[in-house]
Design a protein around this motif. Structure first.
Motif, PDB file in Angstrom:
ATOM      1  N   GLU A  16      48.236  42.344  29.267  1.00 56.07           N
ATOM      2  CA  GLU A  16      46.917  43.060  29.801  1.00 56.07           C
ATOM      3  C   GLU A  16      46.661  42.629  31.072  1.00 56.07           C
ATOM      4  OE1 GLU A  16      45.640  45.199  28.184  1.00 56.07           O
ATOM      5  OE2 GLU A  16      46.517  45.111  25.999  1.00 56.07           O
ATOM      6  N   THR A  17      46.857  41.606  31.501  1.00 58.71           N
ATOM      7  CA  THR A  17      46.677  41.010  32.819  1.00 58.71           C
ATOM      8  C   THR A  17      47.531  41.850  33.802  1.00 58.71           C
ATOM      9  OG1 THR A  17      48.097  39.074  32.670  1.00 58.71           O
ATOM     10  CG2 THR A  17      45.868  38.855  32.658  1.00 58.71           C
ATOM     11  N   ALA A  18      48.607  42.225  33.379  1.00 58.25           N
ATOM     12  CA  ALA A  18      49.656  43.095  34.338  1.00 58.25           C
ATOM     13  C   ALA A  18      48.910  44.492  34.492  1.00 58.25           C
ATOM     14  CB  ALA A  18      50.934  43.024  33.697  1.00 58.25           C
ATOM     15  N   ARG A  19      48.489  44.877  33.242  1.00 59.14           N
ATOM     16  CA  ARG A  19      47.736  46.353  33.338  1.00 59.14           C
ATOM     17  C   ARG A  19      46.497  46.357  34.241  1.00 59.14           C
ATOM     18  NH1 ARG A  19      46.520  47.887  27.557  1.00 59.14           N
ATOM     19  NH2 ARG A  19      45.324  49.670  28.566  1.00 59.14           N
ATOM     20  N   GLY A  20      45.829  45.172  34.244  1.00 57.27           N
ATOM     21  CA  GLY A  20      44.534  44.810  34.972  1.00 57.27           C
ATOM     22  C   GLY A  20      44.986  44.875  36.605  1.00 57.27           C
ATOM     23  N   ALA A  21      46.197  44.278  36.606  1.00 58.38           N
ATOM     24  CA  ALA A  21      46.441  44.138  38.251  1.00 58.38           C
ATOM     25  C   ALA A  21      46.791  45.444  38.581  1.00 58.38           C
ATOM     26  CB  ALA A  21      47.524  43.125  38.309  1.00 58.38           C
ATOM     27  N   GLU A  22      47.510  46.308  37.862  1.00 53.42           N
ATOM     28  CA  GLU A  22      48.011  47.491  38.080  1.00 53.42           C
ATOM     29  C   GLU A  22      46.729  48.296  38.524  1.00 53.42           C
ATOM     30  OE1 GLU A  22      50.405  48.626  34.922  1.00 53.42           O
ATOM     31  OE2 GLU A  22      52.077  47.387  35.697  1.00 53.42           O
ATOM     32  N   ARG A  23      45.747  48.419  37.620  1.00 50.95           N
ATOM     33  CA  ARG A  23      44.461  49.248  37.816  1.00 50.95           C
ATOM     34  C   ARG A  23      43.698  49.051  39.119  1.00 50.95           C
ATOM     35  NH1 ARG A  23      42.099  49.754  31.599  1.00 50.95           N
ATOM     36  NH2 ARG A  23      43.997  51.043  30.917  1.00 50.95           N
ATOM     37  N   ALA A  24      43.602  47.598  39.301  1.00 51.12           N
ATOM     38  CA  ALA A  24      42.898  46.945  40.473  1.00 51.12           C
ATOM     39  C   ALA A  24      43.709  47.530  41.772  1.00 51.12           C
ATOM     40  CB  ALA A  24      42.828  45.437  40.672  1.00 51.12           C
TER      41      ALA A  24
ATOM     42  N   ALA B 277      50.081  44.243  42.686  1.00 46.53           N
ATOM     43  CA  ALA B 277      50.309  44.184  41.069  1.00 46.53           C
ATOM     44  C   ALA B 277      51.458  43.498  40.686  1.00 46.53           C
ATOM     45  CB  ALA B 277      50.730  45.827  40.990  1.00 46.53           C
ATOM     46  N   ARG B 278      52.261  43.075  41.153  1.00 46.59           N
ATOM     47  CA  ARG B 278      53.275  42.180  40.807  1.00 46.59           C
ATOM     48  C   ARG B 278      52.934  40.899  40.174  1.00 46.59           C
ATOM     49  NH1 ARG B 278      56.869  38.409  42.135  1.00 46.59           N
ATOM     50  NH2 ARG B 278      55.772  37.881  44.184  1.00 46.59           N
ATOM     51  N   LEU B 279      53.492  40.581  38.770  1.00 42.22           N
ATOM     52  CA  LEU B 279      53.274  39.305  38.282  1.00 42.22           C
ATOM     53  C   LEU B 279      53.776  37.984  39.355  1.00 42.22           C
ATOM     54  CD1 LEU B 279      54.045  39.698  34.742  1.00 42.22           C
ATOM     55  CD2 LEU B 279      51.971  39.330  35.482  1.00 42.22           C
ATOM     56  N   PRO B 280      53.068  37.153  39.717  1.00 43.25           N
ATOM     57  CA  PRO B 280      53.595  36.005  40.446  1.00 43.25           C
ATOM     58  C   PRO B 280      54.516  35.180  39.827  1.00 43.25           C
ATOM     59  CG  PRO B 280      51.562  35.449  39.820  1.00 43.25           C
ATOM     60  CD  PRO B 280      51.546  36.905  39.237  1.00 43.25           C
ATOM     61  N   ASP B 281      55.317  34.591  40.456  1.00 40.26           N
ATOM     62  CA  ASP B 281      56.450  33.648  39.986  1.00 40.26           C
ATOM     63  C   ASP B 281      55.892  32.631  39.013  1.00 40.26           C
ATOM     64  OD1 ASP B 281      58.385  35.364  41.055  1.00 40.26           O
ATOM     65  OD2 ASP B 281      58.795  33.920  42.801  1.00 40.26           O
ATOM     66  N   GLY B 282      56.324  32.403  37.942  1.00 37.14           N
ATOM     67  CA  GLY B 282      55.762  31.327  37.098  1.00 37.14           C
ATOM     68  C   GLY B 282      54.533  31.651  36.444  1.00 37.14           C
ATOM     69  N   TYR B 283      54.051  32.856  36.516  1.00 32.40           N
ATOM     70  CA  TYR B 283      52.820  33.127  35.708  1.00 32.40           C
ATOM     71  C   TYR B 283      53.243  33.113  34.202  1.00 32.40           C
ATOM     72  CZ  TYR B 283      48.610  35.680  34.163  1.00 32.40           C
ATOM     73  OH  TYR B 283      47.369  36.024  33.529  1.00 32.40           O
ATOM     74  N   ALA B 284      54.399  33.460  33.655  1.00 29.01           N
ATOM     75  CA  ALA B 284      54.570  33.644  32.211  1.00 29.01           C
ATOM     76  C   ALA B 284      54.598  32.253  31.843  1.00 29.01           C
ATOM     77  CB  ALA B 284      55.672  34.213  31.941  1.00 29.01           C
ATOM     78  N   GLU B 285      55.286  31.319  32.672  1.00 24.52           N
ATOM     79  CA  GLU B 285      55.153  29.809  32.020  1.00 24.52           C
ATOM     80  C   GLU B 285      53.767  29.353  32.120  1.00 24.52           C
ATOM     81  OE1 GLU B 285      57.122  31.144  34.282  1.00 24.52           O
ATOM     82  OE2 GLU B 285      59.161  30.998  33.612  1.00 24.52           O
ATOM     83  N   GLU B 286      53.012  29.774  33.208  1.00 25.71           N
ATOM     84  CA  GLU B 286      51.684  29.263  33.277  1.00 25.71           C
ATOM     85  C   GLU B 286      50.893  29.484  31.961  1.00 25.71           C
ATOM     86  OE1 GLU B 286      47.607  29.873  35.828  1.00 25.71           O
ATOM     87  OE2 GLU B 286      49.328  30.637  36.492  1.00 25.71           O
ATOM     88  N   VAL B 287      50.943  30.875  31.551  1.00 20.13           N
ATOM     89  CA  VAL B 287      50.229  31.295  30.346  1.00 20.13           C
ATOM     90  C   VAL B 287      50.873  30.495  29.282  1.00 20.13           C
ATOM     91  CG1 VAL B 287      50.019  33.368  28.925  1.00 20.13           C
ATOM     92  CG2 VAL B 287      49.902  33.611  31.334  1.00 20.13           C
ATOM     93  N   SER B 288      52.114  30.400  28.965  1.00 23.62           N
ATOM     94  CA  SER B 288      52.718  29.756  27.768  1.00 23.62           C
ATOM     95  C   SER B 288      52.098  28.305  27.772  1.00 23.62           C
ATOM     96  CB  SER B 288      54.105  29.584  27.956  1.00 23.62           C
ATOM     97  OG  SER B 288      54.734  31.071  27.830  1.00 23.62           O
TER      98      SER B 288
END
Length: 584
Positions: free
Chosen positions: A406-414, A434-445
């Motif tokens: 959902e945050t990826a979709r939000g970034a794409e829309r913005a 719109a690109r997910l920053p490096d380490g974002y998945a690990e931050e969410v986890s």
């Protein structure tokens, strides 16, 4: 000049220098040019003139190419001091003529501080009469030649400016800068070019700013009645344009001598007028105050126009902010929807939860439910993760996927919204926002694991009471914690109407009943609210962090509010212009 006057001008200048108009909205380039012109007007004329009302009257001689300005200046002095000739432009460096006793008024940076001073007779001047051609017809002059001349009466100074319609753009702008510094503008035209468009454009600007203007019509054919006819026509044109001229001087076409000099008789009237003006202190003060008040009026107009452009920048900035905030608030809402609609309690999560407690027979009674749950939890075998741990991991993994998606979709829309406008494209240029920053998945986890840790700690704290400790220990902290997570996932307000429908709803009901058996209704509601608040805070932080690259670019533009400052400056300048006229 009073302290209040100083404060008004200094504040306006500070606001102009601090002004940033970075976004490519309509009129931004024009506003930047207007800002530069206003600062030039302040530095070159308004501030120095207010600080020294008794300084010599500055008469700037301007006009069209080939109008004979330099020849006229040379005639007023009595010998060549400003280069004239057929090569255009001839005036490459502006020349300021003053009485030798009044050099201190001009040698420093009191006026025209951006131009270096070159003193006549102190080293070879490449722009002096007779010097070879330079690059001056390509590059604008950056210096001002000072000439001390005994024939210039004390009380005024003459400044020979470049052509207002010069072939060199830099010289055209320099000419306008010098005219903005004038107390009195002596406009020179010719009998066959007085109707040209460019001079009239500049004359209209002078009229709008109430600059005192005298006009010289040069090279009038020496035929009977021609001078009177041309003078009447020019006065009519001036009147129709609403341009008030103090004096109109007529100079007949005359043969020049070997040095390119006009005979003194050709400029008798003009020379006499300047001599009289130099001797009349009250007349000079009247011109100074009129022109000064007019310059302030012009700055009022500029301040208001620049304020409108600053407001347009703020509006564009706010639109971009709204687009980013809306895109990510939408992402946040969709995450809440996924938590509340039971979609996370299906598939893998549902299977792992049913490993912990069965759902088919829980209506037989609360004690049966607890017994079945205890029996299933006790069935964990060596080499397999405990059912509660597996369920906890499945819940966490499901939530991580939802947050990332959902945050990826939000970034794409913005990003798409920004790139649909010039201002947004300017800010997004050079980066893939719109690109997910490096380490974002690990931050969410990490955030979701931390929340699950919060939930387990909450269960331990609530189970510290002796009445609940036995049941909690018999089921295990992880199993009870998973039950609380299930309840939190299912609803933002505990169990909403209609949640009893569907596998996800049934799963949540089981979790609720299990928790109520151990802790009681009120405690479960309190625990669920606390766990939900903790989750909400962490989710808000994650989504806000993802919007950071967008909002950081907006923050780098500086603080808004310049429009209000400039509007207030305009009112203060208008009052100052009124006071100067009243003092006069």
């Amino acid at each position: 000049m009073t302290d209040r006057t100083t404060e008004v001008l200094d504040t306006f200048a500070a606001h102009l220098r601090a002004l940033e108009l970075p976004l490519p909205v309509d009129g931004a380039e024009q506003a930047r040019a207007e800002t530069g012109a206003a600062l030039s007007q302040l530095d070159d004329h308004v501030i120095p003139r207010l600080e020294s009302l008794d300084a010599p009257l500055l008469v700037v001689i301007g006009g069209s190419t080939g109008a004979g300005k330099s020849t006229l200046v040379n005639a007023l002095v009595g010998h060549p001091v400003s280069r004239s000739g057929a090569i255009r432009p001839t005036t490459r460096r502006p020349v300021l003529l003053h009485h030798p006793a009044e050099e201190p008024w001009f040698a420093g940076t009191r006026i025209l501080p951006g131009l270096a001073r070159v003193h006549a007779g102190r080293g070879r001047d490449p722009e002096a009469p007779g010097a070879g051609d330079t690059t001056g017809d390509v590059d604008p002059a950056t210096s001002l030649a000072l000439h001390g001349e005994e024939r210039i009466p004390q009380g005024l100074a003459l400044l020979d400016a470049p052509d207002i319609d010069s072939v060199a753009a830099g010289n055209r702008e320099l000419a306008r800068q010098l005219l903005r510094a004038a107390d009195l503008w002596l406009f020179v035209t010719t009998a066959n070019r007085y109707a040209d468009a460019v001079p009239w454009e500049v004359l209209r600007t002078a009229a709008e700013r109430d600059v005192t203007v005298d006009v010289v019509m040069n090279r009038i054919p020496p035929l009977e009645g021609v001078a009177e006819e041309l003078a009447e026509d020019l006065r009519g044109m001036l009147a129709r344009q609403g341009i008030e001229v103090e004096r109109l001087f007529l100079v007949p076409e005359t043969e020049l001598d070997d040095e390119g000099m006009l005979p003194p008789a050709a400029i008798t009237e003009l020379h006499g007028h300047l001599e009289a003006l130099a001797a009349d202190g009250e007349a000079r003060r009247r011109i100074v105050r009129r022109t000064l008040a007019g310059a302030l009026d012009g700055l009022v107009v500029s301040a208001r126009e620049i304020a409108e452009h600053a407001a347009a920048q703020d509006a564009a900035r706010q639109q971009l902010r709204d687009q980013a905030v809306t895109a990510f608030s939408g992402a946040r809402d969709r995450i809440d929807d996924a938590l509340g609609d039971g979609s996370l309690l299906r598939g893998e999560v549902l299977a792992r939860w049913q490993d912990v407690v069965g759902t088919g027979e829980f209506f037989r009674g609360v004690e049966t439910l607890v017994t079945r749950a205890r029996d299933r939890i006790g069935q964990a075998l060596s080499g397999k993760p405990a059912p509660a741990v597996a369920a906890e991991q499945a819940l966490g993994t499901g939530l991580v996927h939802v947050v990332i998606d959902e945050t990826a979709r939000g970034a794409e829309r913005a990003d798409a919204a920004w790139r649909a406008t010039p201002a947004g494209r300017h800010l997004a240029e050079g980066s893939d926002l719109a690109r997910l920053p490096d380490g974002y998945a690990e931050e969410v986890s990490a955030e979701i694991r931390a929340w699950q840790g919060d939930v387990l700690e909450l269960v331990r704290a609530e189970g510290a009471d002796r009445r609940t400790r036995a049941r909690l220990l018999s089921l295990g902290v992880n199993a009870v914690g998973v039950a609380l997570m299930v309840v939190v996932f299912a609803s933002t307000a505990f169990l909403p109407t209609g949640l009893e429908v569907g596998a996800g709803a049934a799963t949540a009901v089981v979790g609720q009943k299990l928790l109520e058996t151990i802790f009681g209704d009120e405690a479960v509601r309190r625990m669920a609210a606390t766990a939900r608040e903790s989750l909400t805070t962490r989710l808000d932080t994650l989504v806000a962090g993802r919007s950071g690259p967008f909002l950081d670019r907006l923050a780098a533009l500086g603080e808004p509010g310049a429009a209000a400052q400039l509007a207030a400056d305009a009112e203060a300048l208008a009052q100052l212009a009124h006071d100067i006229r009243e003092d006069g």
